[in-house]
Motif scaffolding. Sequence first.
Motif, PDB file in Angstrom:
ATOM      1  N   MET A  87       0.713  -1.530  -0.067  1.00  0.00           N
ATOM      2  CA  MET A  87       0.038   0.001   0.441  1.00  0.00           C
ATOM      3  C   MET A  87       0.992   1.160  -0.056  1.00  0.00           C
ATOM      4  O   MET A  87       1.582   0.558   0.779  1.00  0.00           O
ATOM      5  CB  MET A  87      -1.146   0.128   1.456  1.00  0.00           C
ATOM      6  N   ALA A  88       0.430   2.413  -0.260  1.00  0.00           N
ATOM      7  CA  ALA A  88       1.532   3.079  -1.285  1.00  0.00           C
ATOM      8  C   ALA A  88       0.713   4.915  -1.257  1.00  0.00           C
ATOM      9  O   ALA A  88      -0.601   4.573  -2.233  1.00  0.00           O
ATOM     10  CB  ALA A  88       2.558   2.989  -2.023  1.00  0.00           C
ATOM     11  N   SER A  89       1.431   5.913  -1.035  1.00  0.00           N
ATOM     12  CA  SER A  89      -0.214   7.006  -1.810  1.00  0.00           C
ATOM     13  C   SER A  89       0.853   7.719  -2.874  1.00  0.00           C
ATOM     14  O   SER A  89      -0.095   7.984  -4.587  1.00  0.00           O
ATOM     15  CB  SER A  89       0.689   8.221  -0.751  1.00  0.00           C
ATOM     16  N   SER A  90       1.694   7.231  -3.308  1.00  0.00           N
ATOM     17  CA  SER A  90       2.120   7.624  -5.027  1.00  0.00           C
ATOM     18  C   SER A  90       3.618   6.050  -4.991  1.00  0.00           C
ATOM     19  O   SER A  90       4.229   5.700  -4.237  1.00  0.00           O
ATOM     20  CB  SER A  90       1.996   8.454  -5.484  1.00  0.00           C
ATOM     21  N   LEU A  91       3.931   6.194  -6.738  1.00  0.00           N
ATOM     22  CA  LEU A  91       5.011   4.970  -6.852  1.00  0.00           C
ATOM     23  C   LEU A  91       5.870   6.206  -7.970  1.00  0.00           C
ATOM     24  O   LEU A  91       4.474   6.120  -9.548  1.00  0.00           O
ATOM     25  CB  LEU A  91       4.411   4.266  -7.290  1.00  0.00           C
ATOM     26  N   LYS A  92       6.704   6.221  -7.969  1.00  0.00           N
ATOM     27  CA  LYS A  92       7.301   6.946  -9.371  1.00  0.00           C
ATOM     28  C   LYS A  92       8.511   5.964 -10.177  1.00  0.00           C
ATOM     29  O   LYS A  92       9.335   6.590  -9.073  1.00  0.00           O
ATOM     30  CB  LYS A  92       7.827   8.453  -8.246  1.00  0.00           C
ATOM     31  N   PHE A  93       8.093   5.945 -10.826  1.00  0.00           N
ATOM     32  CA  PHE A  93       9.060   5.209 -11.229  1.00  0.00           C
ATOM     33  C   PHE A  93       9.711   5.707 -12.636  1.00  0.00           C
ATOM     34  O   PHE A  93       8.639   5.407 -13.893  1.00  0.00           O
ATOM     35  CB  PHE A  93       8.725   3.674 -11.801  1.00  0.00           C
ATOM     36  N   SER A  94      10.559   7.089 -12.540  1.00  0.00           N
ATOM     37  CA  SER A  94      10.573   7.964 -14.385  1.00  0.00           C
ATOM     38  C   SER A  94      11.404   8.961 -13.995  1.00  0.00           C
ATOM     39  O   SER A  94      12.992   7.997 -13.186  1.00  0.00           O
ATOM     40  CB  SER A  94       9.722   9.183 -13.279  1.00  0.00           C
ATOM     41  N   GLN A  95      11.853   9.019 -15.282  1.00  0.00           N
ATOM     42  CA  GLN A  95      12.702  10.730 -14.876  1.00  0.00           C
ATOM     43  C   GLN A  95      14.485   8.965 -15.125  1.00  0.00           C
ATOM     44  O   GLN A  95      15.120   9.319 -15.093  1.00  0.00           O
ATOM     45  CB  GLN A  95      13.138  11.488 -13.978  1.00  0.00           C
ATOM     46  N   GLY A  96      14.195   7.953 -16.533  1.00  0.00           N
ATOM     47  CA  GLY A  96      15.106   7.385 -16.430  1.00  0.00           C
ATOM     48  C   GLY A  96      15.286   6.170 -15.616  1.00  0.00           C
ATOM     49  O   GLY A  96      16.177   4.903 -16.360  1.00  0.00           O
ATOM     50  N   PHE A  97      14.114   5.499 -14.733  1.00  0.00           N
ATOM     51  CA  PHE A  97      14.516   3.985 -13.992  1.00  0.00           C
ATOM     52  C   PHE A  97      14.706   3.232 -14.957  1.00  0.00           C
ATOM     53  O   PHE A  97      13.696   2.983 -16.048  1.00  0.00           O
ATOM     54  CB  PHE A  97      12.779   4.575 -13.135  1.00  0.00           C
ATOM     55  N   THR A  98      15.560   2.404 -14.683  1.00  0.00           N
ATOM     56  CA  THR A  98      15.231   1.615 -15.733  1.00  0.00           C
ATOM     57  C   THR A  98      15.619  -0.340 -14.422  1.00  0.00           C
ATOM     58  O   THR A  98      16.115  -0.246 -13.601  1.00  0.00           O
ATOM     59  CB  THR A  98      16.862   0.676 -16.232  1.00  0.00           C
ATOM     60  N   ALA A  99      14.668  -0.667 -15.197  1.00  0.00           N
ATOM     61  CA  ALA A  99      13.910  -2.027 -14.521  1.00  0.00           C
ATOM     62  C   ALA A  99      14.662  -3.511 -15.209  1.00  0.00           C
ATOM     63  O   ALA A  99      14.553  -3.469 -17.010  1.00  0.00           O
ATOM     64  CB  ALA A  99      13.380  -2.380 -13.868  1.00  0.00           C
ATOM     65  N   ASN A 100      16.112  -3.962 -15.373  1.00  0.00           N
ATOM     66  CA  ASN A 100      16.180  -5.211 -16.147  1.00  0.00           C
ATOM     67  C   ASN A 100      16.047  -6.219 -15.250  1.00  0.00           C
ATOM     68  O   ASN A 100      16.632  -7.196 -15.212  1.00  0.00           O
ATOM     69  CB  ASN A 100      18.242  -5.224 -16.198  1.00  0.00           C
ATOM     70  N   GLY A 101      15.081  -6.689 -15.412  1.00  0.00           N
ATOM     71  CA  GLY A 101      13.903  -7.300 -14.640  1.00  0.00           C
ATOM     72  C   GLY A 101      12.602  -7.358 -14.662  1.00  0.00           C
ATOM     73  O   GLY A 101      12.193  -6.022 -14.407  1.00  0.00           O
ATOM     74  N   THR A 102      11.441  -8.152 -14.338  1.00  0.00           N
ATOM     75  CA  THR A 102      10.625  -8.485 -13.436  1.00  0.00           C
ATOM     76  C   THR A 102      10.518  -6.983 -12.752  1.00  0.00           C
ATOM     77  O   THR A 102      10.632  -7.304 -11.686  1.00  0.00           O
ATOM     78  CB  THR A 102       9.731  -9.154 -13.342  1.00  0.00           C
ATOM     79  N   VAL A 103       8.858  -5.692 -12.851  1.00  0.00           N
ATOM     80  CA  VAL A 103       8.779  -4.896 -11.809  1.00  0.00           C
ATOM     81  C   VAL A 103       7.354  -5.653 -11.689  1.00  0.00           C
ATOM     82  O   VAL A 103       6.329  -5.473 -12.548  1.00  0.00           O
ATOM     83  CB  VAL A 103       8.914  -4.075 -12.604  1.00  0.00           C
ATOM     84  N   ARG A 104       7.510  -6.491 -10.099  1.00  0.00           N
ATOM     85  CA  ARG A 104       5.267  -6.546  -9.506  1.00  0.00           C
ATOM     86  C   ARG A 104       5.351  -5.726  -8.650  1.00  0.00           C
ATOM     87  O   ARG A 104       5.414  -5.447  -8.118  1.00  0.00           O
ATOM     88  CB  ARG A 104       5.793  -8.008  -8.924  1.00  0.00           C
ATOM     89  N   LEU A 105       4.017  -5.820  -9.416  1.00  0.00           N
ATOM     90  CA  LEU A 105       3.002  -4.335  -8.664  1.00  0.00           C
ATOM     91  C   LEU A 105       1.261  -5.314  -8.755  1.00  0.00           C
ATOM     92  O   LEU A 105       0.630  -4.618  -8.517  1.00  0.00           O
ATOM     93  CB  LEU A 105       2.784  -2.960  -9.793  1.00  0.00           C
ATOM     94  N   ARG A 106       1.457  -6.291  -8.126  1.00  0.00           N
ATOM     95  CA  ARG A 106       0.421  -7.513  -7.774  1.00  0.00           C
ATOM     96  C   ARG A 106      -0.257  -7.227  -7.062  1.00  0.00           C
ATOM     97  O   ARG A 106       0.441  -7.232  -5.698  1.00  0.00           O
ATOM     98  CB  ARG A 106       0.450  -9.125  -7.513  1.00  0.00           C
ATOM     99  N   GLY A 107      -1.865  -6.946  -6.850  1.00  0.00           N
ATOM    100  CA  GLY A 107      -2.620  -6.416  -6.033  1.00  0.00           C
ATOM    101  C   GLY A 107      -2.592  -4.963  -5.166  1.00  0.00           C
ATOM    102  O   GLY A 107      -2.305  -5.289  -3.858  1.00  0.00           O
ATOM    103  N   THR A 108      -1.228  -4.117  -6.033  1.00  0.00           N
ATOM    104  CA  THR A 108      -0.798  -3.606  -4.633  1.00  0.00           C
ATOM    105  C   THR A 108      -1.809  -2.336  -5.073  1.00  0.00           C
ATOM    106  O   THR A 108      -2.381  -1.928  -5.748  1.00  0.00           O
ATOM    107  CB  THR A 108       0.388  -2.782  -6.168  1.00  0.00           C
TER     108      THR A 108
END
Length: 520
Positions: free
Chosen positions: A240-261
């Motif tokens: 649970m979060a107020s906001s999630l900021k994955f921006s401005q060049g955020f890089t993920a070399n793998g799966t990003v999981r937000l299941r049920g978030t």
Amino acid sequence: MLSYDELTSPERELWDAFPEGRRVDLRAGTPEEDRVADDGRWGPERTVRAAVVAALLLGANTGQPGAVARLRLTGARISGRLDLAGAQIAHALWLEACWFEEPVNLLGASTQTLVFTGSRIPGIEADSARIEGNFSLRHCVVEGGAPTPFNRVSTALSLTDARVNGGLLLNGAKLIAPDGWALSAGGLAMEGGVFCKNGFVAYGEVRLMGARLPGTLVMQGARLEGPGPRGVALTLDNAMASSLKFSQGFTANGTVRLRGTHVTDNVTFDGAILNPPTADGNAPALVAMHLQAVDLDLTLARPPSGTLDLRGAQVSYLHENEHSWPERAELDGFVYGSIKTTDANDERHEAVGDRESVARRVAWIRSSPGYNPQPYEQLAAWYRKAGHDDDARRVLLAKQRHRRRTLSPAARAWGHLLDVTVGYGYRPWLAGVWLLALILLGTLSFYTDSPKPVKQGEGAPFQPLVYTLDLLIPIGGLGQRTAWYWSNDSLQWLAYLLIAFGWVLTTAVIAGVTRTLQKN
């Protein structure tokens, strides 16, 4: 129990400074000598035993009236293991540019503010800790060691079930646990935000399952370079979060999981790069099943090279651009209230009024494996809500064409007939086009010859146009079809075919219109 006589010179300096909260700086003053190295070359003049640090934090040298006791140390080598498991620590700890020989153990401890800056630490275990203030690891390098009883794989920073009443500051930090867990923080409860930007890098999985983050998770510009053993770079399942900021060049070399978030404000991937753990395109780049958020911003820097799984997600606003959708997206059950797009001037507006955009959105629905009607109906409902009924009909027509692939050969043939004649009821004007074409064909063909009367001297005079209409209209009659017949076999067969086409066209119109009315 340590005595003052046992302390080395730097330890005595720290001991004397602690009651007044003064900083002790052991740096030599030259960049080369002060670099936090990993070879432990600093000598005794810059070495402080972990036991001395622990003794001071646990009240070995009490504070003086009018001063706040706290431990502030810069440029030291911490020898031995700093073991504060279960401790009740009433003083803040500030360590800058320090090098630790062994991991830090804060398991179950209750502490004040903890600040590690620009230091090198071979692992921090703080499961179930209670931190009354900020926990800062800015510009630190934290490396995972051997598995422990509480972490079955190598873990750099462990905060499982911990509670932090301030913020977790990881800006510029590097968490290293290849093939392990860079951050293990399932059940973490925060009062402030979690900040992982300004050069934050993680090697290994970042785990925040079930975390409570009311003050925002900020990973702007962060790089998740190496996934964990499951191929996952970041896990926020059921958080649970107020906001999630994955921006401005955020890089993920793998799966990003937000299941049920569950996010009370926005989830943004503006300018992000999402790469799956494998390059074959089958592994997921983003899994956001049952995600709930107000805004979902998918204006990526480039299309994901893996699948996008949004099944069951619910958002009020979906933001997209030309890079949002990969070759395969799973959208069954995905619900949104509005779609906004970014134009060439980087301005966002309602994504309607463009036939190409309709085709593009239908294409990302069709990329889902199998046939699911809900994504089509959701998109059509949004177009209707935006006042674009024509676009909604195009989407629903595409749904019927996709469904047709799943039917039996006979049902597919009937579907093709409905599509060609009336567009499954969403293009009724096609029936008029067919009717005009058949009227023109019959009128011109029957004009070339003269028929024979069924009964001499009876019936109305022959009229090619009226005769053709009489053949095409299956119900009632205009008195021409029963009054004349052809000795020319070709024209007689044409008359039979027009009767058949009339029935087929009428049946298709009724079926298509009925289907449309039932849906409406």
